[in-house]
Design an enzyme around this catalytic site. Structure first.
Site, PDB file in Angstrom:
ATOM      1  N   ASP A   1      11.100 -20.008  37.116  1.00  0.00           N
ATOM      2  CA  ASP A   1       9.787 -20.326  36.558  1.00  0.00           C
ATOM      3  C   ASP A   1       9.668 -19.516  35.265  1.00  0.00           C
ATOM      4  OD1 ASP A   1       7.093 -20.415  35.866  1.00  0.00           O
ATOM      5  OD2 ASP A   1       6.432 -20.458  37.955  1.00  0.00           O
ATOM      6  N   VAL A   2       9.501 -20.197  34.138  1.00  0.00           N
ATOM      7  CA  VAL A   2       9.513 -19.472  32.850  1.00  0.00           C
ATOM      8  C   VAL A   2       8.293 -18.566  32.681  1.00  0.00           C
ATOM      9  CG1 VAL A   2      10.935 -21.224  31.687  1.00  0.00           C
ATOM     10  CG2 VAL A   2       8.434 -21.358  31.517  1.00  0.00           C
TER      11      VAL A   2
ATOM     12  N   ASN B   1      13.260 -25.667  26.467  1.00  0.00           N
ATOM     13  CA  ASN B   1      12.635 -26.991  26.523  1.00  0.00           C
ATOM     14  C   ASN B   1      11.472 -27.091  27.513  1.00  0.00           C
ATOM     15  OD1 ASN B   1      12.821 -30.184  26.404  1.00  0.00           O
ATOM     16  ND2 ASN B   1      13.008 -29.620  28.564  1.00  0.00           N
TER      17      ASN B   1
ATOM     18  N   TYR C   1      -2.199 -27.111  23.796  1.00  0.00           N
ATOM     19  CA  TYR C   1      -0.807 -27.544  23.590  1.00  0.00           C
ATOM     20  C   TYR C   1      -0.421 -27.367  22.109  1.00  0.00           C
ATOM     21  CZ  TYR C   1       3.305 -30.624  23.594  1.00  0.00           C
ATOM     22  OH  TYR C   1       4.578 -31.138  23.455  1.00  0.00           O
TER      23      TYR C   1
ATOM     24  N   THR D   1       8.398 -41.943  27.224  1.00  0.00           N
ATOM     25  CA  THR D   1       8.983 -41.576  28.518  1.00  0.00           C
ATOM     26  C   THR D   1       8.164 -42.274  29.598  1.00  0.00           C
ATOM     27  OG1 THR D   1       7.539 -39.666  28.792  1.00  0.00           O
ATOM     28  CG2 THR D   1       9.646 -39.258  27.701  1.00  0.00           C
TER      29      THR D   1
HETATM   30  P1  NDP Z   1       8.496 -33.410  31.338  1.00  0.00           P
HETATM   31  O1  NDP Z   1       7.159 -33.168  31.980  1.00  0.00           O
HETATM   32  O2  NDP Z   1       9.203 -34.680  31.627  1.00  0.00           O
HETATM   33  O3  NDP Z   1       9.483 -32.204  31.739  1.00  0.00           O
HETATM   34  C1  NDP Z   1       9.082 -30.869  31.751  1.00  0.00           C
HETATM   35  C2  NDP Z   1      10.166 -30.034  32.384  1.00  0.00           C
HETATM   36  O4  NDP Z   1       9.766 -28.653  32.337  1.00  0.00           O
HETATM   37  C3  NDP Z   1      10.432 -30.366  33.851  1.00  0.00           C
HETATM   38  O5  NDP Z   1      11.827 -30.275  34.076  1.00  0.00           O
HETATM   39  C4  NDP Z   1       9.701 -29.262  34.606  1.00  0.00           C
HETATM   40  O6  NDP Z   1      10.342 -29.068  35.859  1.00  0.00           O
HETATM   41  C5  NDP Z   1       9.895 -28.096  33.637  1.00  0.00           C
HETATM   42  N1  NDP Z   1       8.883 -27.039  33.759  1.00  0.00           N
HETATM   43  C6  NDP Z   1       7.539 -27.160  33.634  1.00  0.00           C
HETATM   44  N2  NDP Z   1       6.953 -25.969  33.834  1.00  0.00           N
HETATM   45  C7  NDP Z   1       7.953 -25.074  34.070  1.00  0.00           C
HETATM   46  C8  NDP Z   1       7.978 -23.696  34.360  1.00  0.00           C
HETATM   47  N3  NDP Z   1       6.873 -22.959  34.460  1.00  0.00           N
HETATM   48  N4  NDP Z   1       9.186 -23.099  34.543  1.00  0.00           N
HETATM   49  C9  NDP Z   1      10.326 -23.818  34.465  1.00  0.00           C
HETATM   50  N5  NDP Z   1      10.364 -25.130  34.197  1.00  0.00           N
HETATM   51  C10 NDP Z   1       9.178 -25.751  34.016  1.00  0.00           C
HETATM   52  O7  NDP Z   1       8.261 -33.182  29.778  1.00  0.00           O
HETATM   53  P2  NDP Z   1       9.003 -33.781  28.485  1.00  0.00           P
HETATM   54  O8  NDP Z   1      10.418 -34.084  28.754  1.00  0.00           O
HETATM   55  O9  NDP Z   1       8.139 -34.828  27.914  1.00  0.00           O
HETATM   56  O10 NDP Z   1       8.916 -32.522  27.503  1.00  0.00           O
HETATM   57  C11 NDP Z   1       9.968 -31.572  27.371  1.00  0.00           C
HETATM   58  C12 NDP Z   1       9.674 -30.694  26.167  1.00  0.00           C
HETATM   59  O11 NDP Z   1       9.625 -31.518  25.000  1.00  0.00           O
HETATM   60  C13 NDP Z   1       8.333 -29.990  26.249  1.00  0.00           C
HETATM   61  O12 NDP Z   1       8.441 -28.690  25.704  1.00  0.00           O
HETATM   62  C14 NDP Z   1       7.432 -30.858  25.399  1.00  0.00           C
HETATM   63  O13 NDP Z   1       6.352 -30.140  24.882  1.00  0.00           O
HETATM   64  C15 NDP Z   1       8.411 -31.296  24.314  1.00  0.00           C
HETATM   65  N6  NDP Z   1       8.033 -32.520  23.616  1.00  0.00           N
HETATM   66  C16 NDP Z   1       7.931 -33.725  24.281  1.00  0.00           C
HETATM   67  C17 NDP Z   1       7.604 -34.879  23.590  1.00  0.00           C
HETATM   68  C18 NDP Z   1       7.484 -36.213  24.255  1.00  0.00           C
HETATM   69  O14 NDP Z   1       7.023 -37.159  23.610  1.00  0.00           O
HETATM   70  N7  NDP Z   1       7.895 -36.341  25.513  1.00  0.00           N
HETATM   71  C19 NDP Z   1       7.332 -34.843  22.138  1.00  0.00           C
HETATM   72  C20 NDP Z   1       7.449 -33.534  21.546  1.00  0.00           C
HETATM   73  C21 NDP Z   1       7.795 -32.428  22.276  1.00  0.00           C
HETATM   74  P3  NDP Z   1       9.601 -28.412  37.147  1.00  0.00           P
HETATM   75  O15 NDP Z   1       8.259 -29.057  37.243  1.00  0.00           O
HETATM   76  O16 NDP Z   1      10.495 -28.690  38.326  1.00  0.00           O
HETATM   77  O17 NDP Z   1       9.532 -26.947  36.872  1.00  0.00           O
END
Ligand code: NDP
Length: 248
Positions: free
Chosen positions: A62-63, A88, A152, A187
């Site tokens: 957990d980050v 990410n 955000y 997505t």
């Molecule tokens: P998703 O919600 O699909 O994925 C988020 C990921 O982060 C999951 O694997 C989740 O896994 C993990 N996560 C969330 N909280 C924690 C935590 N506290 N510790 C560890 N892991 C964590 O998001 P996206 O793929 O859409 O986004 C990924 C990144 O890209 C983000 O930083 C987002 O801001 C950025 N982004 C996305 C865009 C988009 O259009 N999709 C555009 C611009 C930027 P789990 O819940 O199991 O921990």
């Protein structure tokens, strides 16, 4: 790539899973896949192995948990070290600013900004002797604003400035720190919204008149992650069909 050891946070879904698959296809040597739920990493793990990555390892972390992260990075250090961190993991919560309570603000900042800081500093301790790359996944919302996502946007603006601050401090250690700032990427999570009139109106404001696809990020991501860009640091690379520069 074959000699590189990489960690992708937030690798269980969306862009993180996509970047992990891309690194696997590019023949990355060792790939650590991190998210809070190890079970949710299973599908990414399988896809990376099918793509040919020999050494793929799940890592439940957990980050927002500094002590837990220290233990996870100690494990990575004991296994040989790290050349690439893809920061990410991130969350987004949508609400007007006046309806965001302190806990909601903290949740977003703790994950997107403090979490990225903790992972970057832990990674840099491992990279200090040999150098490496840190790629922060920011957003065009770190450069522009939109309604209903103030925490955000604030977190991503902080991540952009963190990228520059750490790049300057760690250049002496051979550690490059860059940010990828994607625009709106389609997505499963946002597909329904973009099918609405409000979503279509947003797409019309993108100069290229379309949403991004995860694979639109591949070449820019590899530019920052492959280790080939030896003099590139403190860069913020926007990949958004021109959205951040759309006319006011
Ligand atoms: P998703 O919600 O699909 O994925 C988020 C990921 O982060 C999951 O694997 C989740 O896994 C993990 N996560 C969330 N909280 C924690 C935590 N506290 N510790 C560890 N892991 C964590 O998001 P996206 O793929 O859409 O986004 C990924 C990144 O890209 C983000 O930083 C987002 O801001 C950025 N982004 C996305 C865009 C988009 O259009 N999709 C555009 C611009 C930027 P789990 O819940 O199991 O921990």
């Amino acid at each position: 790539m074959k000699r590189r050891r990489a960690l992708v946070t937030g690798a269980s879904s969306g862009l993180g899973a996509h970047f992990a698959g891309l690194l696997a296809r590019e023949g990355i040597g060792t790939l650590w896949l991190a998210a809070r739920s190890e079970a949710r990493l299973e599908a990414t793990l399988r896809r990376c192995r099918e793509a040919g990555a020999g050494d793929v390892r799940p890592l439940a972390l957990d980050v927002t948990d500094a002590a837990g992260l220290a233990a996870s990075f100690a494990r990575i250090g004991e296994a040989g070290g790290l050349d690439l961190l893809v920061n990410n993991a991130g969350i987004a919560e949508t609400a007007p600013a006046l309806e965001v309570d302190p806990a909601g603000f903290d949740r977003v900042l703790d994950t997107n900004l403090r979490g990225a800081w903790l992972c970057a500093t832990e990674a840099a301790r491992l990279m200090r002797g040999s150098g490496g790359d840190i790629v922060n996944i920011a957003s065009i919302l770190g450069l522009r604003v939109a309604g209903g996502v103030a925490p955000y946007a604030i977190s991503k603006a902080g991540l952009v400035q963190m990228t520059r601050a750490l790049a300057v401090e760690w250049a002496r250690h051979g550690i490059r720190v860059n940010a990828l700032a994607p625009g709106y990427v389609e997505t499963e999570l946002n597909r329904d919204f973009f099918a609405t009139e409000a979503g279509a109106a947003l797409v019309r404001r993108i100069p290229m008149r379309r949403l991004g696809r995860p694979e639109d990020l591949d070449a820019p991501f590899l530019l920052l992650a492959s280790g080939a860009s030896t003099w590139l640091t403190a860069a913020v690379l926007t990949v958004d069909g021109g959205h951040h520069a759309s006319p006011l």
